[in-house]
Motif scaffolding. Structure first.
Motif: not given
Length: 311
Positions: A226-232, A245-251, A270-277, A283-288
């Motif tokens: 899911a993270m690799a697909c750009g989904v929180p 997830v917590a360390d990478g702030q990915a969800g 209720s927080t779409p902007d936060a989800l996009r971030a 995605v960046q975390l998965i690349k490593t």
């Protein structure tokens, strides 16, 4: 065997899994010959497995599983959270955390970001949550996820949950019963399994939020997908992915009570902007988090054990 005859020249062996008589036999032979070996857990220490043990499985754990892991040079676990499970299992050998790797090349190049909206047009404008995995209501926590959706629907009126995966045969009627009991027929879609990678990853990529509320796991690959697909992602601590997830702030990471999961769903919707971030950081975390990095860590640990440098 070739191991016992000494015809195989082994510096160190790496075995996979605990609940396997072949692994136990190989581990015993290696130990008697003084050949160091490593055991990868692959979820073998999950507390849910222990709680549901038969007398036969308890006997296997005591007679074969524990000697296999405790005679090893070290036990390879997939997350720091799994260490607690291993101790509960009875592991006293050293433990090394080497996280599950992920190959970004396994994702098809051209995904359909509107896959869910096109296949289920009635939910085009909904906040789309997606679960991917075996539909085991207890192990995967789908029962409490459905309760959470029922609790959240009054505060987040446009949510819909897509359940993607094959039903576990013994529970095939349970999830539809829970959906009907909670009155969620218009909020939950049973998609069924998606075996085609193009469809599976397109379904993931077209969701606003991936959810996994398992009671226990080894380490779930679906979170990485899911993270690799750009989904929180929204995960419970029982998934053993909460630390990553917590360390990478990915969800969002929450406990397993339906009320807490419901609060997390409402927060996400209720927080779409936060989800996009979160999605971008995922995605960046998965690349490593590559198999190359995992292999390098394990190779370093092999070398340390062979040199006796274990301080």
């Amino acid at each position: 065997s070739d191991i016992q005859l000494g015809s195989l020249k082994i510096d160190i062996a790496h075995l996979h899994g605990v609940w396997n008589m072949h692994m136990a036999a190989i581990g015993s032979a290696l130990y008697k010959l003084g050949i160091p070996y490593v055991v990868s857990s692959h979820g073998s220490f999950a507390p849910g497995i222990r709680r549901k043990q038969s007398v036969r499985k308890w006997g296997f754990r005591v007679l074969f599983g524990l000697p296999l892991v405790n005679n090893s040079a070290f036990v390879h676990i997939h997350s720091q959270e799994e260490a607690k499970d291993a101790i509960g299992f009875g592991v006293s050998a050293p433990m090394v955390v080497a996280e599950q790797g992920f190959n970004m090349e396994s994702i098809p190049l051209h995904l359909e970001p509107e896959w869910l909206a096109k296949r289920f047009p009635e939910h085009r404008n909904s906040f789309k949550m997606l679960f991917l995995g075996r539909l085991d209501p207890w192990h995967k926590g789908i029962d409490r996820l459905l309760e959470a959706v029922a609790l959240a629907r009054g505060r987040a009126t446009n949510i819909v949950l897509f359940l993607v995966g094959p039903p576990k045969r013994r529970y095939s009627s349970e999830i539809p019963k829970i959906i009907a009991k909670l009155g969620l027929m218009d909020r939950v879609v049973l998609v069924g399994p998606l075996y085609d990678p193009q469809e599976k990853y397109s379904a993931l990529a077209s969701a606003e939020l991936f959810v996994l509320t398992s009671r226990f796991e080894g380490f779930p690959l679906t979170v990485l997908e899911a993270m690799a697909c750009g989904v929180p992602v929204l995960v419970t601590r029982g998934t053993n992915a909460g630390g990553m997830v917590a360390d990478g702030q990915a969800g969002i990471v929450c406990e397993g009570r339906p009320e807490e999961i419901a609060d997390a769903i409402v927060e996400a919707a209720s927080t779409p902007d936060a989800l996009r971030a979160m999605a971008a950081r995922g995605v960046q975390l998965i690349k490593t988090q590559t198999w190359e990095n995992t292999a390098a860590l394990l190779l370093d640990e092999y070398a340390r054990r062979l040199k006796g440098d274990i301080g």
